[in-house]
Scaffold this motif. Structure first.
Motif, PDB file in Angstrom:
ATOM      1  N   ILE A 283       0.852  -1.202   0.000  1.00 30.01           N
ATOM      2  CA  ILE A 283       0.000   0.000   0.000  1.00 30.01           C
ATOM      3  C   ILE A 283       0.888   1.253   0.000  1.00 30.01           C
ATOM      4  CG2 ILE A 283      -1.807   1.293   1.221  1.00 30.01           C
ATOM      5  CD1 ILE A 283      -2.988  -1.278   0.435  1.00 30.01           C
ATOM      6  N   GLU A 284       0.638   2.134  -0.951  1.00 28.39           N
ATOM      7  CA  GLU A 284       1.385   3.387  -1.034  1.00 28.39           C
ATOM      8  C   GLU A 284       1.015   4.297   0.149  1.00 28.39           C
ATOM      9  OE1 GLU A 284       2.509   6.503  -4.574  1.00 28.39           O
ATOM     10  OE2 GLU A 284       0.953   4.997  -4.937  1.00 28.39           O
ATOM     11  N   ASP A 285       1.932   5.169   0.547  1.00 28.73           N
ATOM     12  CA  ASP A 285       1.739   6.089   1.679  1.00 28.73           C
ATOM     13  C   ASP A 285       1.602   5.354   3.010  1.00 28.73           C
ATOM     14  OD1 ASP A 285       1.903   8.329   0.038  1.00 28.73           O
ATOM     15  OD2 ASP A 285      -0.234   8.231  -0.430  1.00 28.73           O
ATOM     16  N   VAL A 286       2.065   4.096   3.035  1.00 28.89           N
ATOM     17  CA  VAL A 286       2.131   3.335   4.277  1.00 28.89           C
ATOM     18  C   VAL A 286       3.557   2.796   4.386  1.00 28.89           C
ATOM     19  CG1 VAL A 286       1.456   1.105   5.287  1.00 28.89           C
ATOM     20  CG2 VAL A 286      -0.299   2.693   4.494  1.00 28.89           C
ATOM     21  N   LYS A 287       4.148   2.906   5.583  1.00 28.75           N
ATOM     22  CA  LYS A 287       5.509   2.385   5.792  1.00 28.75           C
ATOM     23  C   LYS A 287       5.467   1.269   6.834  1.00 28.75           C
ATOM     24  CE  LYS A 287       8.177   5.423   3.587  1.00 28.75           C
ATOM     25  NZ  LYS A 287       9.278   5.185   2.658  1.00 28.75           N
TER      26      LYS A 287
ATOM     27  N   PRO B  51      -3.916   8.052   7.272  1.00 30.97           N
ATOM     28  CA  PRO B  51      -4.951   7.305   7.993  1.00 30.97           C
ATOM     29  C   PRO B  51      -5.804   6.350   7.142  1.00 30.97           C
ATOM     30  CG  PRO B  51      -4.832   9.532   8.844  1.00 30.97           C
ATOM     31  CD  PRO B  51      -3.886   9.481   7.680  1.00 30.97           C
ATOM     32  N   GLU B  52      -6.355   6.828   6.027  1.00 27.13           N
ATOM     33  CA  GLU B  52      -7.228   5.960   5.221  1.00 27.13           C
ATOM     34  C   GLU B  52      -6.459   4.772   4.639  1.00 27.13           C
ATOM     35  OE1 GLU B  52     -10.464   5.999   4.901  1.00 27.13           O
ATOM     36  OE2 GLU B  52     -10.775   7.842   6.059  1.00 27.13           O
TER      37      GLU B  52
ATOM     38  N   LEU C 140     -12.064   6.081  12.777  1.00 23.96           N
ATOM     39  CA  LEU C 140     -11.372   5.151  11.875  1.00 23.96           C
ATOM     40  C   LEU C 140     -11.472   3.713  12.384  1.00 23.96           C
ATOM     41  CD1 LEU C 140      -8.216   7.366  11.236  1.00 23.96           C
ATOM     42  CD2 LEU C 140      -9.739   6.557   9.422  1.00 23.96           C
ATOM     43  N   SER C 141     -11.357   3.548  13.702  1.00 28.73           N
ATOM     44  CA  SER C 141     -11.423   2.191  14.272  1.00 28.73           C
ATOM     45  C   SER C 141     -12.820   1.594  14.065  1.00 28.73           C
ATOM     46  CB  SER C 141     -11.048   2.205  15.750  1.00 28.73           C
ATOM     47  OG  SER C 141     -12.076   2.781  16.528  1.00 28.73           O
ATOM     48  N   LYS C 142     -13.840   2.452  14.129  1.00 36.01           N
ATOM     49  CA  LYS C 142     -15.215   1.957  13.938  1.00 36.01           C
ATOM     50  C   LYS C 142     -15.438   1.567  12.479  1.00 36.01           C
ATOM     51  CE  LYS C 142     -17.184   4.336  17.878  1.00 36.01           C
ATOM     52  NZ  LYS C 142     -17.993   5.450  18.390  1.00 36.01           N
TER      53      LYS C 142
END
Lengths: 298, 298
Positions: free
Chosen positions: A30-34, A55-56, A107-109
């Motif tokens: 996933i891009e923008d995730v490290k 976040p998304e 976000l968790s919900k």
């Protein structure tokens, strides 16, 4: 500003490297995730994965990893020393930069709902996302473990927040929740008298009347012949490092002891450090957007 | 680690918005580069552009912007109050994160060489990139301005570092060089006695025997009825903010005056603030890689 959250899912597989690589790959792509770290524990038969990002995108990566875990891990044959209730056992979401706790709860919900509806897995919301006091503590939520979940899900007080009341036997139950980042902060004292460290730890820890979001113990560092106040700062925005540090220094003075240094173990959000500089320089109106690296991340 | 440099080119055009937009567009379109600011000054007929990014990409953006400036700006018809010698007058390169000054100097030479060879523009290396003492100071390099450059380029001591000895009449001469970021740091004192601020400024500024990389003045802040030590910290790695702040506080005490606050004007590298936190917490072995945002930028 760059919006960043951290996610530290725990999976109930710590022996089959092939399975873990397939789960982790869902996060890597996933891009923008490290992906920052993942460590398999054979005895616990459990793997903790750490990643950060937009976040998304973090939610998307977490969902995809949870989906692959539900396909590859079978809780009916899981054994291990660590308490567990599901293939994806727990998914904490942690605000790091320019994201509020309220947003993390939302976000968790959203994530919990997708796991419940699309993967047919029962989900409990815990910590800041819990909708009742009895679900805040993960240990309470997980009590009974996988083997007790078929019955627990049917109890009036333990209806899941999302997903089926019937246990998904293969995947078990997943806890999803927002929590603050934990900063591991230790202060070293120029004495080998453990009672000094223990007394100071007692004076600052929330449970004993000290700072609400500080957990502290006094321990010996034998190889240096000193003692240390070792802390978990569980909400650096409300109990900041500088305030606790200053009080430790003052308390130490009572015993004629100097603070000889401190250390931060592991990772922490930039804001926790900038707040320290801001305090000691008595900055007026400093905006974290003045930091060039923040601009780069915009 | 995320490698970041800053670039602050000055173009000799401050009136024609269309020209400036075309120059700035060359910076905007490069990936991994962020345009932070650009401001046109009509009286100076000059525009200062600020951008940051991955070093090689910054060089690419700077070269492309310089190329467009050489096409659209004609120095033969340039007038303005600010001293200038070229369409792209000066290109400073500034190390921000995980880039050494030596690397910035190499980058400046690479950029200067391309401007000289591909655009046929004479280039002087200045500041940290200067190959002789006489070229370190931009004012010395620019002395004579555009109108004097045809002759200056032919002087034995002013042979350009790159590009032709014959003046490019349309584009003039460009200075390229590496320098440290400048941190504008002010400390407010709880008195309206200007002599206190002036005395303290004198005690800390490099020129008067104080800290080598600190420029300081004492000024009045009339609307608050206080005085201020206003500073340019020209190398925060060698003259750190905390050391100067502590000395100001001690000097103020001599006069029975308190430091009532401080301020940072504009942007600064994260490291300048982390160093402050590190110092006051007496951190042992803190690595900037422990900051989550740094990991995100890797």
């Amino acid at each position: 500003m760059a919006r960043i959250i951290q996610c530290v899912p725990n999976f109930s597989e710590g022996r089959n490297k092939d399975t873990i690589e397939k789960i982790v790959e869902e996060i890597r792509i996933i891009e923008d995730v490290k992906l920052l770290d993942y460590s398999m524990d054979k005895d616990h038969n459990r793997t903790v994965v750490t990643f950060i990002g937009e976040p998304e995108k973090v939610i998307e990566a977490a969902f995809n990893a949870c989906k692959v875990a539900s396909e590859l891990i079978d809780m009916r044959s899981h054994t291990g020393e660590h308490p567990r209730m599901g293939a994806t056992d727990v998914i904490p979401l942690i605000p790091i930069s320019d994201v509020t706790m309220e947003e993390c709860v939302e976000l968790s919900k959203k994530l919990g709902k997708r796991i419940g509806e699309e993967l047919n897995i029962s989900v409990y919301l815990y910590e800041k996302s819990a909708e009742s006091l009895s679900r805040e503590n993960l240990a309470d939520v997980r009590r009974g473990q996988y083997e007790g979940m078929a019955d627990k899900l049917k109890e009036k007080d333990w209806v899941p927040d999302f997903g089926p009341i019937e246990l998904n036997e293969k995947s078990g139950v997943t806890a999803v929740g927002a929590r603050m980042p934990l900063v591991a902060f230790n202060v070293n004292l120029g004495t080998n008298d453990i009672s000094v460290a223990k007394n100071i730890a007692k004076s600052i820890r929330g449970a004993a009347g000290g700072f609400k979001y500080c957990k502290a113990l006094g321990i010996e560092i034998k190889e240096r012949n000193i003692v240390q106040v070792t802390m978990n700062m569980v909400d650096y925005t409300k109990t900041p490092l500088f305030r606790v540090f200053d009080v430790i220094e003052r308390e130490a003075r009572r015993y004629g002891v100097n603070v000889i240094g401190s250390e931060i173990i592991g990772l922490l959000p930039m804001a926790a450090m900038i707040d320290v500089a801001d305090y000691y320089l008595r900055l007026e109106n400093f905006d974290h957007g003045q930091i060039l690296e923040k601009r780069m991340m915009e």
